[in-house]
Design an enzyme around this catalytic site. Sequence first.
Site, PDB file in Angstrom:
ATOM      1  N   CYS A 160     -13.602  69.752 -10.070  1.00  0.00           N
ATOM      2  CA  CYS A 160     -12.545  70.413  -9.317  1.00  0.00           C
ATOM      3  C   CYS A 160     -13.044  70.546  -7.888  1.00  0.00           C
ATOM      4  O   CYS A 160     -14.245  70.661  -7.665  1.00  0.00           O
ATOM      5  CB  CYS A 160     -12.317  71.802  -9.934  1.00  0.00           C
ATOM      6  SG  CYS A 160     -11.218  72.868  -9.009  1.00  0.00           S
TER       7      CYS A 160
ATOM      8  N   LYS B 133     -16.029  74.394 -15.664  1.00  0.00           N
ATOM      9  CA  LYS B 133     -15.239  73.915 -14.516  1.00  0.00           C
ATOM     10  C   LYS B 133     -16.156  73.954 -13.295  1.00  0.00           C
ATOM     11  O   LYS B 133     -16.583  75.026 -12.876  1.00  0.00           O
ATOM     12  CB  LYS B 133     -14.026  74.831 -14.326  1.00  0.00           C
ATOM     13  CG  LYS B 133     -13.166  74.498 -13.107  1.00  0.00           C
ATOM     14  CD  LYS B 133     -11.894  75.356 -13.152  1.00  0.00           C
ATOM     15  CE  LYS B 133     -11.112  75.326 -11.868  1.00  0.00           C
ATOM     16  NZ  LYS B 133     -10.007  76.309 -11.875  1.00  0.00           N
ATOM     17  N   TRP B 134     -16.487  72.782 -12.763  1.00  0.00           N
ATOM     18  CA  TRP B 134     -17.422  72.659 -11.620  1.00  0.00           C
ATOM     19  C   TRP B 134     -16.582  72.488 -10.366  1.00  0.00           C
ATOM     20  O   TRP B 134     -16.007  71.449 -10.126  1.00  0.00           O
ATOM     21  CB  TRP B 134     -18.330  71.446 -11.849  1.00  0.00           C
ATOM     22  CG  TRP B 134     -19.370  71.201 -10.805  1.00  0.00           C
ATOM     23  CD1 TRP B 134     -19.176  71.024  -9.464  1.00  0.00           C
ATOM     24  CD2 TRP B 134     -20.783  71.070 -11.012  1.00  0.00           C
ATOM     25  NE1 TRP B 134     -20.364  70.795  -8.823  1.00  0.00           N
ATOM     26  CE2 TRP B 134     -21.373  70.814  -9.753  1.00  0.00           C
ATOM     27  CE3 TRP B 134     -21.608  71.129 -12.131  1.00  0.00           C
ATOM     28  CZ2 TRP B 134     -22.749  70.613  -9.589  1.00  0.00           C
ATOM     29  CZ3 TRP B 134     -22.974  70.938 -11.972  1.00  0.00           C
ATOM     30  CH2 TRP B 134     -23.538  70.689 -10.714  1.00  0.00           C
ATOM     31  N   ASP B 135     -16.565  73.548  -9.567  1.00  0.00           N
ATOM     32  CA  ASP B 135     -15.688  73.583  -8.391  1.00  0.00           C
ATOM     33  C   ASP B 135     -16.482  73.314  -7.116  1.00  0.00           C
ATOM     34  O   ASP B 135     -17.718  73.415  -7.086  1.00  0.00           O
ATOM     35  CB  ASP B 135     -15.023  74.972  -8.331  1.00  0.00           C
ATOM     36  CG  ASP B 135     -13.695  74.959  -7.607  1.00  0.00           C
ATOM     37  OD1 ASP B 135     -13.395  73.974  -6.905  1.00  0.00           O
ATOM     38  OD2 ASP B 135     -12.962  75.953  -7.739  1.00  0.00           O
ATOM     39  N   MET B 136     -15.785  73.004  -6.033  1.00  0.00           N
ATOM     40  CA  MET B 136     -16.412  72.740  -4.728  1.00  0.00           C
ATOM     41  C   MET B 136     -15.336  73.022  -3.698  1.00  0.00           C
ATOM     42  O   MET B 136     -14.423  72.229  -3.530  1.00  0.00           O
ATOM     43  CB  MET B 136     -16.824  71.268  -4.711  1.00  0.00           C
ATOM     44  CG  MET B 136     -17.759  70.845  -3.629  1.00  0.00           C
ATOM     45  SD  MET B 136     -16.924  70.304  -2.149  1.00  0.00           S
ATOM     46  CE  MET B 136     -18.243  69.452  -1.321  1.00  0.00           C
ATOM     47  N   ASN B 137     -15.451  74.198  -3.031  1.00  0.00           N
ATOM     48  CA  ASN B 137     -14.306  74.688  -2.275  1.00  0.00           C
ATOM     49  C   ASN B 137     -14.390  74.568  -0.768  1.00  0.00           C
ATOM     50  O   ASN B 137     -13.626  75.221  -0.066  1.00  0.00           O
ATOM     51  CB  ASN B 137     -14.028  76.141  -2.658  1.00  0.00           C
ATOM     52  CG  ASN B 137     -13.200  76.220  -3.931  1.00  0.00           C
ATOM     53  OD1 ASN B 137     -12.331  75.387  -4.154  1.00  0.00           O
ATOM     54  ND2 ASN B 137     -13.486  77.185  -4.774  1.00  0.00           N
TER      55      ASN B 137
ATOM     56  N   ASP C 214      -4.309  72.593  -6.850  1.00  0.00           N
ATOM     57  CA  ASP C 214      -4.036  74.026  -7.012  1.00  0.00           C
ATOM     58  C   ASP C 214      -2.539  74.299  -7.007  1.00  0.00           C
ATOM     59  O   ASP C 214      -2.111  75.405  -7.307  1.00  0.00           O
ATOM     60  CB  ASP C 214      -4.713  74.828  -5.890  1.00  0.00           C
ATOM     61  CG  ASP C 214      -6.186  75.061  -6.183  1.00  0.00           C
ATOM     62  OD1 ASP C 214      -6.605  74.851  -7.331  1.00  0.00           O
ATOM     63  OD2 ASP C 214      -6.926  75.454  -5.257  1.00  0.00           O
TER      64      ASP C 214
ATOM     65  N   ASP D 224     -12.472  82.131 -14.878  1.00  0.00           N
ATOM     66  CA  ASP D 224     -12.593  81.476 -13.577  1.00  0.00           C
ATOM     67  C   ASP D 224     -13.435  82.326 -12.627  1.00  0.00           C
ATOM     68  O   ASP D 224     -14.180  83.229 -13.049  1.00  0.00           O
ATOM     69  CB  ASP D 224     -11.173  81.182 -13.036  1.00  0.00           C
ATOM     70  CG  ASP D 224     -11.123  79.950 -12.154  1.00  0.00           C
ATOM     71  OD1 ASP D 224     -11.486  80.059 -10.969  1.00  0.00           O
ATOM     72  OD2 ASP D 224     -10.739  78.867 -12.653  1.00  0.00           O
ATOM     73  N   ASP D 225     -13.312  82.055 -11.342  1.00  0.00           N
ATOM     74  CA  ASP D 225     -14.089  82.682 -10.269  1.00  0.00           C
ATOM     75  C   ASP D 225     -14.066  84.218 -10.356  1.00  0.00           C
ATOM     76  O   ASP D 225     -13.019  84.797 -10.647  1.00  0.00           O
ATOM     77  CB  ASP D 225     -13.449  82.212  -8.943  1.00  0.00           C
ATOM     78  CG  ASP D 225     -14.312  82.510  -7.744  1.00  0.00           C
ATOM     79  OD1 ASP D 225     -15.383  83.119  -7.912  1.00  0.00           O
ATOM     80  OD2 ASP D 225     -13.913  82.106  -6.640  1.00  0.00           O
TER      81      ASP D 225
ATOM     82  N   TRP E 289      -4.540  70.217   1.034  1.00  0.00           N
ATOM     83  CA  TRP E 289      -4.665  71.157  -0.074  1.00  0.00           C
ATOM     84  C   TRP E 289      -3.256  71.392  -0.653  1.00  0.00           C
ATOM     85  O   TRP E 289      -2.296  71.527   0.089  1.00  0.00           O
ATOM     86  CB  TRP E 289      -5.284  72.480   0.415  1.00  0.00           C
ATOM     87  CG  TRP E 289      -5.291  73.510  -0.687  1.00  0.00           C
ATOM     88  CD1 TRP E 289      -6.154  73.577  -1.729  1.00  0.00           C
ATOM     89  CD2 TRP E 289      -4.347  74.570  -0.854  1.00  0.00           C
ATOM     90  NE1 TRP E 289      -5.810  74.619  -2.559  1.00  0.00           N
ATOM     91  CE2 TRP E 289      -4.705  75.256  -2.037  1.00  0.00           C
ATOM     92  CE3 TRP E 289      -3.240  75.003  -0.138  1.00  0.00           C
ATOM     93  CZ2 TRP E 289      -4.006  76.355  -2.508  1.00  0.00           C
ATOM     94  CZ3 TRP E 289      -2.529  76.106  -0.611  1.00  0.00           C
ATOM     95  CH2 TRP E 289      -2.920  76.770  -1.781  1.00  0.00           C
TER      96      TRP E 289
HETATM   97  C1  GLA Z   1     -10.396  76.542  -6.319  1.00  0.00           C
HETATM   98  C2  GLA Z   1      -9.872  75.965  -7.627  1.00  0.00           C
HETATM   99  C3  GLA Z   1      -9.038  76.996  -8.345  1.00  0.00           C
HETATM  100  C4  GLA Z   1      -9.854  78.237  -8.593  1.00  0.00           C
HETATM  101  C5  GLA Z   1     -10.421  78.764  -7.295  1.00  0.00           C
HETATM  102  C6  GLA Z   1     -11.407  79.888  -7.533  1.00  0.00           C
HETATM  103  O1  GLA Z   1      -9.354  76.743  -5.415  1.00  0.00           O
HETATM  104  O2  GLA Z   1      -9.149  74.803  -7.396  1.00  0.00           O
HETATM  105  O3  GLA Z   1      -8.548  76.465  -9.555  1.00  0.00           O
HETATM  106  O4  GLA Z   1     -10.895  77.929  -9.499  1.00  0.00           O
HETATM  107  O5  GLA Z   1     -11.101  77.752  -6.553  1.00  0.00           O
HETATM  108  O6  GLA Z   1     -11.951  80.383  -6.378  1.00  0.00           O
END
Ligand code: GLA
Length: 731
Positions: free
Chosen positions: A526, A476-480, A548, A366-367, A199
């Site tokens: 993302c 923005k389609w995220d996957m954390n 990030d 964003d989130d 990361w």
């Molecule tokens: C991930 C994304 C960030 C942001 C956060 C939000 O880390 O890479 O850009 O959107 O999630 O929780």
Amino acid sequence: MNIQYDKEHRIFQLDTGNSCYLIGIADEEGFLGHVYYGPKIADTDLAYLMRTEEHPFLPSGNDRERGSFLDSFPFEFPGNNVGDYRESAVEVKDCRGNSAVLFTYRSHKIFRGKPMPEGLPATFGDEENSMTLLIELADEVLGLKAELYYSVFADCDAIARSVRICNCSQEEIALEKIMSVSLDMDDDDYRMLVLHGSWARERQMEYRGIGHGKQSVGSVRGESSHQEHPFFALAANGATQEQGEVYGFHFIYSGNFLGQVEKSQYDSLRVSLGIHPANFSWILAPGGSFHAPEAVMVYSDRGLGGMTRTFHDLYRNHLIRSSYRMKKRPVLINNWEATYFDFDDEKLLSIAKEAAALGIELFVMDDGWFGRRNDDSSSLGDWTVNEEKIRGGLPHLVEEVNRLGMEFGIWFEPEMVSPDSDLYRQHPDWAIALPGRRPCRSRNQYVLDLSRPEAADHVYESVARILKSANITYLKWDMNRQLTDLGSAFLDGKHQGELMHRYVLALYRLQERLVREFPDLLLENCSGGGARFDPGMLYYSPQIWCSDDTDAVERLTIQEGTALLYPLSSIGAHVSACPNHTVGRVTPFASRGHVALAGTFGYELDVTALSGEEKAQIPEQIALYHQYQGLIQSGDYYRIASYRENHSFDCYEVAAKDGSEALVTYVQVLAEPNRRSRRIKIPGLDPKKRYRIEGQERSYSGSALAHAGILIANRPGDFRSELIHIIEADD
Ligand code: GLA
């Protein structure tokens, strides 16, 4: 581009503009062998390279030593448990529990155009610009058929490969391993180039020596990952940026992968690339088939740079489908680093107002806008707007932003569910988990079991409902988090081994539905930064968030590794605030802008909190973006120097394909005392044309720029950057 079959010598010849790939059929049994891959050659009578003639063990002549033959023949698609002890390309388990498989040649077809593997991302081509060879192999004992697909393109030195396995028997057969590329070649003293990371440290280039035995890269994390990348190259020892031979292999897939080079007892190399066999098994019912994802091979005799430019052209012309592919992307501002979860409509609008006045074109929320999400402990899955934060609702906020003359974008993490969410309380069995084991939380969340159709449908409906509720033009389609505890309450015992691949297929289905229903949506993928920056996702979204880590110096290395394969137009890059939130470094605002220009360009900061001096630079930076984005999007990328290697400065160039202009970015990362000016040579321009450097009087020939170079003055201070714009001169 051409593909032909030399019947007399039983050799297939695939030609790209500058490379050639030969496959041969050997012996009466029809063993399919690799013959040659490299610069273009005229002959096809090269079957001797399979060493069958000198070979005393060819089965038709000497069946006593069949094992010696099988363990050394350069198989194009090696089987398992029948005498070849090297890495197999395919493994199965039949209904008796046996695991032997050996495919031999049956027939072939050569045709114009390129078929697409169903449900998978892949390079595309039409009858004008692509051609395909399909070789059919069979294992008669099992009743299995293998279709090997090879496609070439008129405009780039790449070969796309994929494999489909069909069960023509009356019994069920489990497919336990399937590599999309297997390639046997002699070891000519190569090094293996890989991209590793973590990361905030994605895609770091690393060279490894190739010893006997196996060396690999891979992911078993359910995504292509921060840690390793579904790519490796074999670079001839001594190959540089612009000279020497390089073979690049890249997998168009977003899940588990294995990429490997095995050096045998005879010093030959077996290259493999495909879905990682760990935790993989796919049941082939009678009549059923499995299409393994596509992989791309690139040969360059112009060093790493040649490979890079081929990948860029291939992905720009044959992979990215979005209507934004060659369109100017709006300059965006994202509120993540500005506010994290702590915002309301007023705060967002204050940022948007200031941003609009400075020329920023798209505002991205964003989130933190949904459910009760004020930190990362809840609400994923509950995709309803939190009207305590967004008072008046989403349509109202979007209208306000639109009224400022800006577009509106939104963040989602559709594949996830928080244990503290209404969705999880209603459907605990929708999360990936193992019976009897407490599922592993990561960032406080679980992964939804997308193999379950109603869970995948729910995800889609949730996203689509919000998109339809207001004028939203960007997503923005995220996957954390990554996958573990692989268990699906939906799949029966026999099919559990399918979960990881089914997950990826379901993800692709979701994004396919999305881009079809919302063709004008600008989609940015993302994953905790850049953990799913892979060619699979590029098929759906023209840009992917790169990392990030938005520190300009860290980004030099991350973007260098990313641009090794991906066009700059796909690399999500933003200017953020200092001290940088990840590394605490302070860099000049101007340098942050210059580094972000080698990507999609945008801002990730609270504009209302900037100093007047910084704020004043934003319209200037945006003007630079408007001036150069066309060149950056379509030009040829040259890596001139790397801070990663020299620990002092970084330099790269984008040259217009027609040789009319170039933009060179130079970053002196660390000040150097008592140094004279630095000479920089600028490749990629027309040696016969004359050029001027913007802001200077004199002109240079393209050949002088390439071979003699220009001087960059040594000025005091760390993190100094400059853009050098070279334009064709009239004289
Ligand atoms: C991930 C994304 C960030 C942001 C956060 C939000 O880390 O890479 O850009 O959107 O999630 O929780």
